[in-house]
Design a protein around this motif. Sequence first.
Motif, PDB file in Angstrom:
ATOM      1  N   LEU A 381      47.976  32.654  28.038  1.00 31.75           N
ATOM      2  CA  LEU A 381      47.300  31.871  28.917  1.00 31.75           C
ATOM      3  C   LEU A 381      46.090  32.747  29.200  1.00 31.75           C
ATOM      4  N   SER A 382      46.544  34.137  29.682  1.00 29.14           N
ATOM      5  CA  SER A 382      45.173  35.094  30.061  1.00 29.14           C
ATOM      6  C   SER A 382      44.659  35.827  29.046  1.00 29.14           C
ATOM      7  N   ARG A 383      44.944  35.695  27.795  1.00 33.60           N
ATOM      8  CA  ARG A 383      44.317  36.440  26.592  1.00 33.60           C
ATOM      9  C   ARG A 383      42.980  36.286  26.558  1.00 33.60           C
ATOM     10  N   GLY A 384      42.135  37.308  26.431  1.00 36.92           N
ATOM     11  CA  GLY A 384      40.620  37.080  26.164  1.00 36.92           C
ATOM     12  C   GLY A 384      39.808  38.474  26.900  1.00 36.92           C
ATOM     13  N   THR A 385      38.666  38.178  27.361  1.00 36.25           N
ATOM     14  CA  THR A 385      37.853  39.392  28.006  1.00 36.25           C
ATOM     15  C   THR A 385      38.505  39.681  29.506  1.00 36.25           C
ATOM     16  N   ARG A 386      38.228  40.822  30.115  1.00 35.17           N
ATOM     17  CA  ARG A 386      38.635  41.075  31.252  1.00 35.17           C
ATOM     18  C   ARG A 386      37.680  41.326  32.479  1.00 35.17           C
ATOM     19  N   THR A 394      32.924  31.570  39.124  1.00 31.66           N
ATOM     20  CA  THR A 394      33.160  30.412  38.460  1.00 31.66           C
ATOM     21  C   THR A 394      33.215  30.497  37.077  1.00 31.66           C
ATOM     22  N   GLY A 395      33.770  29.487  36.307  1.00 29.91           N
ATOM     23  CA  GLY A 395      33.602  29.466  35.004  1.00 29.91           C
ATOM     24  C   GLY A 395      34.956  29.565  34.291  1.00 29.91           C
ATOM     25  N   PRO A 396      34.954  29.544  32.941  1.00 28.49           N
ATOM     26  CA  PRO A 396      36.194  29.323  32.002  1.00 28.49           C
ATOM     27  C   PRO A 396      37.213  30.616  32.197  1.00 28.49           C
ATOM     28  N   ASN A 397      36.605  31.877  32.622  1.00 29.62           N
ATOM     29  CA  ASN A 397      37.608  32.976  32.739  1.00 29.62           C
ATOM     30  C   ASN A 397      38.338  32.658  34.049  1.00 29.62           C
ATOM     31  N   VAL A 398      37.884  32.255  35.078  1.00 26.57           N
ATOM     32  CA  VAL A 398      38.644  31.806  36.400  1.00 26.57           C
ATOM     33  C   VAL A 398      39.528  30.930  35.763  1.00 26.57           C
ATOM     34  N   ARG A 399      39.520  29.735  35.002  1.00 29.96           N
ATOM     35  CA  ARG A 399      40.578  28.814  34.554  1.00 29.96           C
ATOM     36  C   ARG A 399      41.682  29.789  34.055  1.00 29.96           C
ATOM     37  N   ARG A 400      41.363  30.666  33.074  1.00 27.98           N
ATOM     38  CA  ARG A 400      42.237  31.344  32.268  1.00 27.98           C
ATOM     39  C   ARG A 400      43.267  32.217  33.303  1.00 27.98           C
ATOM     40  N   ALA A 401      42.492  32.840  34.346  1.00 26.51           N
ATOM     41  CA  ALA A 401      43.111  33.678  35.552  1.00 26.51           C
ATOM     42  C   ALA A 401      44.029  32.461  36.257  1.00 26.51           C
ATOM     43  N   VAL A 442      40.501  39.970  40.542  1.00 27.68           N
ATOM     44  CA  VAL A 442      41.189  40.118  39.254  1.00 27.68           C
ATOM     45  C   VAL A 442      40.247  41.131  38.851  1.00 27.68           C
ATOM     46  N   THR A 443      40.807  42.360  38.874  1.00 26.95           N
ATOM     47  CA  THR A 443      40.260  43.716  38.107  1.00 26.95           C
ATOM     48  C   THR A 443      40.908  43.695  36.871  1.00 26.95           C
ATOM     49  N   VAL A 445      42.505  46.081  35.709  1.00 27.93           N
ATOM     50  CA  VAL A 445      44.073  46.526  35.672  1.00 27.93           C
ATOM     51  C   VAL A 445      45.081  45.117  35.605  1.00 27.93           C
ATOM     52  N   THR A 446      44.342  44.360  36.691  1.00 23.27           N
ATOM     53  CA  THR A 446      45.123  43.048  37.119  1.00 23.27           C
ATOM     54  C   THR A 446      45.264  42.142  35.520  1.00 23.27           C
ATOM     55  N   TRP A 447      44.233  42.064  34.983  1.00 28.92           N
ATOM     56  CA  TRP A 447      44.131  41.316  33.574  1.00 28.92           C
ATOM     57  C   TRP A 447      44.918  41.964  32.618  1.00 28.92           C
ATOM     58  N   ARG A 448      44.835  43.377  32.498  1.00 28.98           N
ATOM     59  CA  ARG A 448      45.726  44.089  31.508  1.00 28.98           C
ATOM     60  C   ARG A 448      47.195  43.687  32.000  1.00 28.98           C
ATOM     61  N   ARG A 449      47.665  43.744  33.192  1.00 31.34           N
ATOM     62  CA  ARG A 449      49.025  43.409  33.613  1.00 31.34           C
ATOM     63  C   ARG A 449      49.486  42.077  33.146  1.00 31.34           C
TER      64      ARG A 449
END
Length: 454
Positions: A381-386, A394-401, A442-443, A445-449
């Motif tokens: 679910l979280s895979r992608g850019t960081r 706003t946007g699709p990256n927020v939806r991933r998170a 969502v930094t 390091v948060t994305w990486r975790r």
Amino acid sequence: MSRHTLTRLAALLGTAALSVTLLGVPAQADTARVDPVRYDPVRPGAPASKAATTVRVPGSFTGYGFDACTAPSQAVMDRWREASPYSAVGIYTGGVNRTCPQPALTADWVRTQARRGWHLLPIHVGPQSSCAVNREFPVEMSLDRTTAEQQGRTEARTAVTAARALAIAGGSTLYYDLEDYDLGPDDCRQAALSFLSGWTKQLHGLGFRSGVYSSIGAAITSLDLADRVSAGSYAMPDDIWFAWGNGRADTRTDSRVQSKRWDGHRRIHQYRLDIVQSYAGSAIKIDQNWVDVGRGSVASRSPRLCRGVNVDLRRYPALRRGKRGAAVEAVECLLRKQRFTRVKPDGRYDARTVRAVRKAQRRLDLKVTGRVDRRTWVALLSRGTRPLLKVGETGPNVRRAQRALGATLGVRVRVDGVVTVRTAALVRRFQKRERLPQTANVTDVTWRRLQAGG
């Protein structure tokens, strides 16, 4: 506010006819003397025509902001961008009553902040009311209404010149800082209204939007009353920025603002004043603001990742071979979108699904089982850019998170593509569980975790 002023305001609100008189205009207002708004209201947040060299501010945003007397250095701005909740910053761009030095404030500084995601709020501090509360200013506005309006026009021209020198483009909102003053004396109140009317008319004539900052009990109350009981007699600002130290991060007001003119993302609330905060080792004395401008932080509609498949589930259950249903379709969609399989989602967890899951687990450095557990869900679910995500993004990256947070925390999350205060609380909860810095952003390091399976 003094008891005398409150009594006088109560009388002002008593009858419209009396209110009109005290506002300084005839009961039958001659609205023909008000200049037409001679500008094309540029959509807030749209890119400036010379995007490479100028920026249109503040754009569209709903979230936390701060203002400081002196524009912080680039190093401090970068630290606060990563670690603080703020994404908007008030900057004092000019005016005869601006008191703090601005060694960092240049056109390059403005361009850099805009490029790094800051929403800038330009503030102009010109002549103040001669009835200012608890302080005196070197330069005051005239008590003659005609002169005061001309002074407002002059300040608008000065503010636009300063803004352009700082690479701030037409269509931007410039805020006039009119500090607290006594509303009791008729001449002070009427002069301030005339001054701000001139400010707004001239800004519109020069292609900028008008904002006014003041105490909620001073210019904001006066503007609201004038707009309601004598519409058209004074030009009204596009946005209001009210100081009201009630500690609430919102744009709700009380009976002092009854007009609907500034509803719909046209308000800023300075809710806490003169506090010192430190992020990433950098301390600044600031005022805290809740900002709601432009179109606000509203996500556009997001297309489905796969036709007919919903990946925004109430819960993300464990799955294995033989399972069927919507959750299986969702994981099949994720596997297909991330190129772990070419098989279209059919809702059946069969041998092909097992192979795709095992392939994904190997690639994502997860335990290879062929079964979908919590960690597999979160990683997919979280895979992608960081990108950095904060309240107001706003946007699709927020939806991933949001999807990943719901899966890893086992809670139902509204996946709407907007980082709200509630979203930030979930981020902080995850960071606390994982022993990460609790920024609520969502930094990286948060994305990486999350991408490691949370």
